[in-house]
Write an enzyme that holds these catalytic residues in place. Structure first.
Site, PDB file in Angstrom:
ATOM      1  N   HIS A 150      -6.014   1.865  14.499  1.00 53.91           N
ATOM      2  CA  HIS A 150      -6.376   0.529  14.026  1.00 53.91           C
ATOM      3  C   HIS A 150      -5.229  -0.443  14.312  1.00 53.91           C
ATOM      4  O   HIS A 150      -4.105  -0.029  14.581  1.00 53.91           O
ATOM      5  CB  HIS A 150      -6.658   0.546  12.517  1.00 53.91           C
TER       6      HIS A 150
ATOM      7  N   HIS B 236      -2.249   1.509  16.216  1.00 49.17           N
ATOM      8  CA  HIS B 236      -1.453   2.636  15.719  1.00 49.17           C
ATOM      9  C   HIS B 236      -2.328   3.576  14.906  1.00 49.17           C
ATOM     10  O   HIS B 236      -3.443   3.237  14.507  1.00 49.17           O
ATOM     11  CB  HIS B 236      -0.253   2.129  14.906  1.00 49.17           C
TER      12      HIS B 236
ATOM     13  N   ASP C  73      -3.377  -3.773  12.252  1.00 53.27           N
ATOM     14  CA  ASP C  73      -3.349  -4.346  10.905  1.00 53.27           C
ATOM     15  C   ASP C  73      -3.887  -5.777  10.959  1.00 53.27           C
ATOM     16  O   ASP C  73      -3.659  -6.493  11.928  1.00 53.27           O
ATOM     17  CB  ASP C  73      -1.920  -4.342  10.347  1.00 53.27           C
TER      18      ASP C  73
ATOM     19  N   LYS D 242       0.879  -1.172   0.000  1.00 52.81           N
ATOM     20  CA  LYS D 242       0.000   0.000   0.000  1.00 52.81           C
ATOM     21  C   LYS D 242       0.914   1.219   0.000  1.00 52.81           C
ATOM     22  O   LYS D 242       1.976   1.205   0.636  1.00 52.81           O
ATOM     23  CB  LYS D 242      -0.837  -0.014   1.273  1.00 52.81           C
TER      24      LYS D 242
HETATM   25  C1  OGA Z   1      -1.577   1.494   7.454  1.00 53.27           C
HETATM   26  C2  OGA Z   1      -0.792   2.279   8.422  1.00 53.27           C
HETATM   27  C3  OGA Z   1       0.975   3.840   8.874  1.00 53.27           C
HETATM   28  C4  OGA Z   1       1.786   4.895   8.222  1.00 53.27           C
HETATM   29  O1  OGA Z   1      -1.598   1.872   6.265  1.00 53.27           O
HETATM   30  O2  OGA Z   1      -2.165   0.474   7.874  1.00 53.27           O
HETATM   31  O3  OGA Z   1      -0.918   2.035   9.583  1.00 53.27           O
HETATM   32  O4  OGA Z   1       2.840   5.223   8.767  1.00 53.27           O
HETATM   33  N1  OGA Z   1       0.068   3.210   7.974  1.00 53.27           N
HETATM   34  O5  OGA Z   1       1.375   5.412   7.187  1.00 53.27           O
HETATM   35 NI    NI Z   2      -1.703   0.074   9.850  1.00 52.52          NI
END
Ligand code: OGA
Ligand code: NI
Length: 334
Positions: free
Chosen positions: A220, A276, A222, A201
Protein backbone atom coordinates in the site's frame (compact mmCIF):
# COMPACT_ATOMS: atom_id res chain seq x y z
CA UNK A 1 -14.12 -18.04 21.32
CA UNK A 2 -14.44 -15.95 18.19
CA UNK A 3 -11.03 -15.61 16.59
CA UNK A 4 -11.00 -11.99 15.62
CA UNK A 5 -7.55 -10.90 16.60
CA UNK A 6 -4.41 -12.12 14.88
CA UNK A 7 -2.74 -12.36 18.29
CA UNK A 8 -5.27 -15.12 19.16
CA UNK A 9 -4.85 -16.84 15.80
CA UNK A 10 -1.08 -16.78 16.22
CA UNK A 11 -1.20 -18.34 19.68
CA UNK A 12 -3.03 -21.34 18.18
CA UNK A 13 -1.02 -21.64 14.95
CA UNK A 14 2.05 -23.75 15.58
CA UNK A 15 2.98 -25.10 12.14
CA UNK A 16 0.43 -23.99 9.60
CA UNK A 17 -1.69 -20.87 9.22
CA UNK A 18 -5.36 -20.48 8.27
CA UNK A 19 -5.99 -20.25 4.56
CA UNK A 20 -7.13 -16.62 4.59
CA UNK A 21 -3.61 -15.56 5.65
CA UNK A 22 -1.89 -17.31 2.75
CA UNK A 23 -1.12 -14.73 0.07
CA UNK A 24 -1.46 -15.34 -3.63
CA UNK A 25 1.73 -16.58 -5.26
CA UNK A 26 2.65 -13.23 -6.79
CA UNK A 27 2.53 -11.65 -3.32
CA UNK A 28 4.25 -14.25 -1.17
CA UNK A 29 7.34 -12.67 0.38
CA UNK A 30 9.31 -15.93 0.17
CA UNK A 31 9.39 -15.73 -3.61
CA UNK A 32 9.05 -11.99 -4.31
CA UNK A 33 11.78 -10.38 -2.18
CA UNK A 34 15.06 -9.41 -3.83
CA UNK A 35 17.83 -11.44 -2.19
CA UNK A 36 21.35 -10.24 -1.56
CA UNK A 37 20.76 -7.02 -3.47
CA UNK A 38 22.90 -4.02 -2.52
CA UNK A 39 20.27 -1.35 -3.24
CA UNK A 40 19.04 0.27 -0.06
CA UNK A 41 16.55 2.91 0.98
CA UNK A 42 18.68 6.03 1.61
CA UNK A 43 19.83 6.81 5.16
CA UNK A 44 20.09 10.53 5.82
CA UNK A 45 22.10 12.04 8.67
CA UNK A 46 20.30 15.22 9.80
CA UNK A 47 22.90 16.50 12.28
CA UNK A 48 22.75 20.28 12.58
CA UNK A 49 26.40 21.07 11.87
CA UNK A 50 26.54 20.19 8.19
CA UNK A 51 26.11 21.57 4.71
CA UNK A 52 22.42 22.52 4.49
CA UNK A 53 22.37 22.45 0.72
CA UNK A 54 23.62 18.86 0.64
CA UNK A 55 21.13 17.74 3.27
CA UNK A 56 18.28 19.32 1.38
CA UNK A 57 19.39 17.63 -1.81
CA UNK A 58 19.52 14.24 -0.10
CA UNK A 59 15.99 14.61 1.26
CA UNK A 60 14.61 15.81 -2.07
CA UNK A 61 16.29 13.05 -4.05
CA UNK A 62 15.10 10.33 -1.69
CA UNK A 63 11.56 11.73 -1.81
CA UNK A 64 11.61 11.74 -5.60
CA UNK A 65 13.20 8.38 -6.27
CA UNK A 66 12.28 6.18 -3.31
CA UNK A 67 9.49 7.99 -1.46
CA UNK A 68 11.16 6.59 1.63
CA UNK A 69 14.27 7.24 3.68
CA UNK A 70 15.67 6.71 7.14
CA UNK A 71 16.72 9.60 9.29
CA UNK A 72 19.55 9.28 11.83
CA UNK A 73 20.97 11.78 14.35
CA UNK A 74 17.56 13.44 14.63
CA UNK A 75 16.56 15.34 17.75
CA UNK A 76 14.45 12.65 19.44
CA UNK A 77 16.43 11.20 22.38
CA UNK A 78 16.92 7.44 22.27
CA UNK A 79 15.28 6.97 25.66
CA UNK A 80 12.10 8.72 24.48
CA UNK A 81 11.85 6.18 21.66
CA UNK A 82 12.67 3.27 23.98
CA UNK A 83 9.91 4.35 26.37
CA UNK A 84 7.39 4.76 23.57
CA UNK A 85 8.18 1.21 22.50
CA UNK A 86 8.00 -0.16 26.03
CA UNK A 87 4.55 1.22 26.86
CA UNK A 88 3.09 0.13 23.51
CA UNK A 89 4.48 -3.35 23.95
CA UNK A 90 2.99 -3.52 27.44
CA UNK A 91 -0.43 -2.62 26.09
CA UNK A 92 -0.37 -5.51 23.62
CA UNK A 93 0.77 -7.81 26.43
CA UNK A 94 -2.49 -7.22 28.32
CA UNK A 95 -5.05 -10.02 28.42
CA UNK A 96 -7.30 -9.93 25.36
CA UNK A 97 -10.41 -8.76 27.21
CA UNK A 98 -8.54 -5.77 28.61
CA UNK A 99 -7.45 -4.73 25.14
CA UNK A 100 -11.00 -5.10 23.81
CA UNK A 101 -12.04 -2.20 26.08
CA UNK A 102 -10.31 -0.03 23.48
CA UNK A 103 -11.84 -1.77 20.45
CA UNK A 104 -12.88 0.43 17.55
CA UNK A 105 -16.67 0.72 17.93
CA UNK A 106 -18.52 -1.14 15.14
CA UNK A 107 -19.64 1.23 12.41
CA UNK A 108 -17.43 4.06 13.71
CA UNK A 109 -16.44 6.61 11.05
CA UNK A 110 -13.06 7.13 12.68
CA UNK A 111 -10.15 4.70 12.47
CA UNK A 112 -9.39 5.18 16.18
CA UNK A 113 -9.30 2.19 18.48
CA UNK A 114 -7.94 -1.33 18.81
CA UNK A 115 -8.64 -3.47 15.78
CA UNK A 116 -7.59 -5.86 13.11
CA UNK A 117 -8.30 -4.68 9.60
CA UNK A 118 -8.65 -1.37 7.87
CA UNK A 119 -9.16 -2.07 4.20
CA UNK A 120 -11.29 -4.85 2.85
CA UNK A 121 -9.04 -6.97 0.73
CA UNK A 122 -10.01 -8.50 -2.55
CA UNK A 123 -10.53 -12.22 -2.16
CA UNK A 124 -11.09 -11.93 1.62
CA UNK A 125 -7.39 -12.27 2.44
CA UNK A 126 -6.08 -11.00 5.77
CA UNK A 127 -2.87 -9.42 7.00
CA UNK A 128 -1.02 -10.98 9.97
CA UNK A 129 -1.37 -7.88 12.18
CA UNK A 130 -3.45 -6.21 14.88
CA UNK A 131 -3.31 -2.50 15.59
CA UNK A 132 -4.21 0.39 17.87
CA UNK A 133 -4.92 3.81 16.38
CA UNK A 134 -5.29 7.07 18.27
CA UNK A 135 -4.63 10.72 17.53
CA UNK A 136 -1.82 12.42 19.43
CA UNK A 137 -2.14 15.99 18.06
CA UNK A 138 -3.67 18.60 18.10
CA UNK A 139 -5.05 18.49 21.65
CA UNK A 140 -8.55 19.40 20.39
CA UNK A 141 -8.57 16.26 18.18
CA UNK A 142 -7.51 13.82 20.89
CA UNK A 143 -9.96 11.27 22.25
CA UNK A 144 -8.37 9.83 25.39
CA UNK A 145 -10.87 7.00 25.39
CA UNK A 146 -8.56 5.27 22.90
CA UNK A 147 -5.35 5.87 24.88
CA UNK A 148 -4.48 2.86 27.04
CA UNK A 149 -4.76 3.49 30.79
CA UNK A 150 -2.29 0.70 31.35
CA UNK A 151 0.62 1.04 31.73
CA UNK A 152 -0.03 4.24 33.74
CA UNK A 153 2.88 6.02 32.04
CA UNK A 154 1.35 5.47 28.59
CA UNK A 155 -0.04 8.99 28.36
CA UNK A 156 2.97 10.90 29.58
CA UNK A 157 5.29 8.87 27.37
CA UNK A 158 3.23 9.48 24.25
CA UNK A 159 2.95 13.17 25.03
CA UNK A 160 6.69 13.43 25.32
CA UNK A 161 7.23 11.65 22.01
CA UNK A 162 4.70 13.96 20.35
CA UNK A 163 6.53 17.02 21.61
CA UNK A 164 9.73 15.86 19.93
CA UNK A 165 7.97 14.82 16.74
CA UNK A 166 6.91 18.39 16.03
CA UNK A 167 10.51 19.38 15.44
CA UNK A 168 11.09 16.54 12.99
CA UNK A 169 7.86 17.29 11.13
CA UNK A 170 8.70 21.00 10.85
CA UNK A 171 12.10 20.27 9.36
CA UNK A 172 10.72 17.80 6.86
CA UNK A 173 7.98 20.13 5.70
CA UNK A 174 10.53 22.90 5.33
CA UNK A 175 12.94 20.79 3.27
CA UNK A 176 10.19 19.39 1.07
CA UNK A 177 8.86 22.92 0.54
CA UNK A 178 12.26 24.34 -0.44
CA UNK A 179 12.78 21.35 -2.71
CA UNK A 180 9.73 22.42 -4.70
CA UNK A 181 11.06 25.95 -5.08
CA UNK A 182 8.56 27.27 -2.51
CA UNK A 183 9.41 29.21 0.60
CA UNK A 184 10.12 27.09 3.65
CA UNK A 185 6.74 27.66 5.31
CA UNK A 186 4.49 27.34 2.28
CA UNK A 187 4.03 23.59 2.04
CA UNK A 188 3.00 23.12 5.67
CA UNK A 189 0.69 26.10 5.43
CA UNK A 190 -1.07 24.58 2.44
CA UNK A 191 -1.24 21.27 4.33
CA UNK A 192 -3.38 22.70 7.11
CA UNK A 193 -0.76 24.56 9.15
CA UNK A 194 -1.42 24.22 12.85
CA UNK A 195 -4.50 22.10 12.18
CA UNK A 196 -2.36 19.20 10.94
CA UNK A 197 -3.45 15.98 12.60
CA UNK A 198 -0.93 13.46 13.97
CA UNK A 199 -2.42 9.97 13.99
CA UNK A 200 -0.44 7.29 15.81
CA UNK A 201 -0.81 3.63 14.96
CA UNK A 202 0.82 0.71 16.71
CA UNK A 203 1.16 -2.34 14.47
CA UNK A 204 1.50 -5.64 16.31
CA UNK A 205 2.73 -8.52 14.15
CA UNK A 206 2.81 -11.76 16.20
CA UNK A 207 5.20 -14.60 15.26
CA UNK A 208 3.97 -16.51 12.24
CA UNK A 209 4.84 -20.17 11.50
CA UNK A 210 4.82 -19.47 7.73
CA UNK A 211 6.47 -16.08 7.15
CA UNK A 212 7.20 -17.17 3.58
CA UNK A 213 3.46 -17.28 2.78
CA UNK A 214 1.91 -14.48 4.84
CA UNK A 215 2.24 -10.69 4.92
CA UNK A 216 1.75 -8.27 7.80
CA UNK A 217 0.63 -5.15 5.97
CA UNK A 218 -0.14 -5.81 2.30
CA UNK A 219 1.35 -3.53 -0.35
CA UNK A 220 0.00 0.00 0.00
CA UNK A 221 0.90 3.66 -0.06
CA UNK A 222 0.06 5.81 2.98
CA UNK A 223 -2.71 8.38 2.56
CA UNK A 224 -0.94 10.89 4.81
CA UNK A 225 1.27 13.83 3.79
CA UNK A 226 4.09 11.81 5.20
CA UNK A 227 4.55 9.20 7.90
CA UNK A 228 7.22 9.04 10.59
CA UNK A 229 7.76 5.46 11.73
CA UNK A 230 9.69 3.79 14.52
CA UNK A 231 10.04 -0.01 14.30
CA UNK A 232 11.26 -2.46 16.90
CA UNK A 233 14.38 -4.51 16.12
CA UNK A 234 12.62 -7.22 14.11
CA UNK A 235 13.21 -6.88 10.35
CA UNK A 236 10.04 -6.62 8.27
CA UNK A 237 9.47 -3.39 6.34
CA UNK A 238 9.94 -3.55 2.57
CA UNK A 239 9.88 -0.83 -0.09
CA UNK A 240 9.04 -1.24 -3.77
CA UNK A 241 11.31 0.34 -6.34
CA UNK A 242 11.61 -0.24 -10.09
CA UNK A 243 9.66 -3.47 -9.95
CA UNK A 244 11.38 -5.05 -6.93
CA UNK A 245 10.78 -5.43 -3.19
CA UNK A 246 13.71 -4.42 -0.96
CA UNK A 247 14.14 -4.94 2.78
CA UNK A 248 14.42 -1.67 4.67
CA UNK A 249 17.35 -2.44 6.95
CA UNK A 250 16.62 -1.95 10.64
CA UNK A 251 18.80 0.81 12.13
CA UNK A 252 18.51 1.35 15.90
CA UNK A 253 16.79 4.66 16.74
CA UNK A 254 16.36 5.69 13.11
CA UNK A 255 13.06 7.20 11.97
CA UNK A 256 11.64 5.79 8.76
CA UNK A 257 10.00 8.49 6.66
CA UNK A 258 7.35 7.51 4.11
CA UNK A 259 6.21 10.06 1.55
CA UNK A 260 2.42 9.67 1.45
CA UNK A 261 -0.25 10.33 -1.16
CA UNK A 262 -1.01 13.91 -0.03
CA UNK A 263 2.57 15.13 -0.53
CA UNK A 264 2.66 13.44 -3.93
CA UNK A 265 -0.53 15.35 -4.78
CA UNK A 266 0.64 18.73 -3.41
CA UNK A 267 3.95 18.41 -5.24
CA UNK A 268 1.98 17.58 -8.43
CA UNK A 269 3.89 14.32 -8.71
CA UNK A 270 7.44 15.51 -8.09
CA UNK A 271 7.61 13.53 -4.85
CA UNK A 272 6.40 9.92 -4.95
CA UNK A 273 4.41 8.14 -2.30
CA UNK A 274 6.17 4.87 -1.62
CA UNK A 275 4.59 1.46 -2.14
CA UNK A 276 5.51 -0.63 0.89
CA UNK A 277 4.53 -3.78 2.76
CA UNK A 278 5.66 -5.77 5.80
CA UNK A 279 6.75 -9.34 6.28
CA UNK A 280 6.46 -11.26 9.54
CA UNK A 281 8.89 -13.34 11.57
CA UNK A 282 8.77 -17.02 12.46
CA UNK A 283 9.76 -16.57 16.12
CA UNK A 284 9.65 -12.91 17.01
CA UNK A 285 6.93 -10.32 17.41
CA UNK A 286 7.44 -7.27 15.25
CA UNK A 287 5.96 -3.97 16.44
CA UNK A 288 6.00 -0.59 14.71
CA UNK A 289 4.81 2.91 15.56
CA UNK A 290 3.95 4.96 12.48
CA UNK A 291 2.60 8.49 12.95
CA UNK A 292 0.58 9.67 9.97
CA UNK A 293 0.57 13.43 9.41
CA UNK A 294 -2.79 14.22 7.88
CA UNK A 295 -5.02 17.18 7.11
CA UNK A 296 -8.28 17.62 9.05
CA UNK A 297 -10.96 15.59 7.27
CA UNK A 298 -12.81 18.61 5.81
CA UNK A 299 -9.58 20.15 4.52
CA UNK A 300 -9.04 20.27 0.74
CA UNK A 301 -5.75 19.05 -0.70
CA UNK A 302 -4.57 19.54 -4.27
CA UNK A 303 -1.45 20.45 -6.26
CA UNK A 304 0.11 23.60 -4.79
CA UNK A 305 -1.14 26.53 -6.94
CA UNK A 306 2.33 28.11 -7.05
CA UNK A 307 3.70 25.05 -8.84
CA UNK A 308 1.14 25.07 -11.62
CA UNK A 309 1.52 26.70 -15.00
CA UNK A 310 1.07 25.86 -18.68
CA UNK A 311 3.97 23.45 -18.65
CA UNK A 312 2.95 21.90 -15.36
CA UNK A 313 -0.85 21.46 -15.40
CA UNK A 314 -2.47 19.75 -12.38
CA UNK A 315 -2.07 15.97 -12.47
CA UNK A 316 -4.37 15.39 -9.47
CA UNK A 317 -7.79 16.59 -8.38
CA UNK A 318 -8.18 18.95 -5.47
CA UNK A 319 -10.50 17.30 -2.97
CA UNK A 320 -11.53 17.02 0.63
CA UNK A 321 -9.32 14.62 2.57
CA UNK A 322 -12.36 12.67 3.81
CA UNK A 323 -13.40 12.09 0.18
CA UNK A 324 -9.88 10.94 -0.67
CA UNK A 325 -9.93 8.46 2.22
CA UNK A 326 -13.37 7.17 1.28
CA UNK A 327 -12.32 6.47 -2.31
CA UNK A 328 -9.06 4.84 -1.27
CA UNK A 329 -10.59 2.52 1.34
CA UNK A 330 -13.37 1.50 -1.03
CA UNK A 331 -11.00 1.10 -3.98
CA UNK A 332 -12.81 3.75 -6.04
CA UNK A 333 -11.03 5.99 -8.58
CA UNK A 334 -9.88 9.33 -7.07
C1 OGA B 1 1.48 1.11 7.98
C2 OGA B 1 2.78 0.53 7.60
C3 OGA B 1 4.88 -0.45 8.22
C4 OGA B 1 5.55 -1.15 9.34
O1 OGA B 1 1.03 0.84 9.12
O2 OGA B 1 0.91 1.86 7.16
O3 OGA B 1 3.12 0.62 6.46
O4 OGA B 1 6.78 -1.18 9.34
N1 OGA B 1 3.55 -0.06 8.53
O5 OGA B 1 4.86 -1.68 10.21
NI1 NI C 1 2.09 2.22 5.50
Amino acid sequence: MVLERVQDVASLSKESIPEEYIRSEDEQPGSTTVQGEVLEVPTIDVRDDQDEEKLLQAIVEASQHWGMFQVVNHEIPAEVITELQAVGKEFFGLPQEEKEVYAKPPGSQSVEGYGTMLQKELGGKKGWVDHLFHKIWPPSAINYHFWPKYPPSYRETNEKYTKYLHGVAEKLFKSLSLGLGLEGHELKEAAGGDELVYLLKINYYPPCPRPDLALGAVAHTDMSFFTILVPNEVQGLQAFKDGHWYDVKYIPNALVIHIGDQIEIMSNGKYKSVLHRTTVDKEKTRISWPVFLEPPSEFEVGPHPKLLNEDNPPKYKTKKYSDYVYCKLNKLPQ
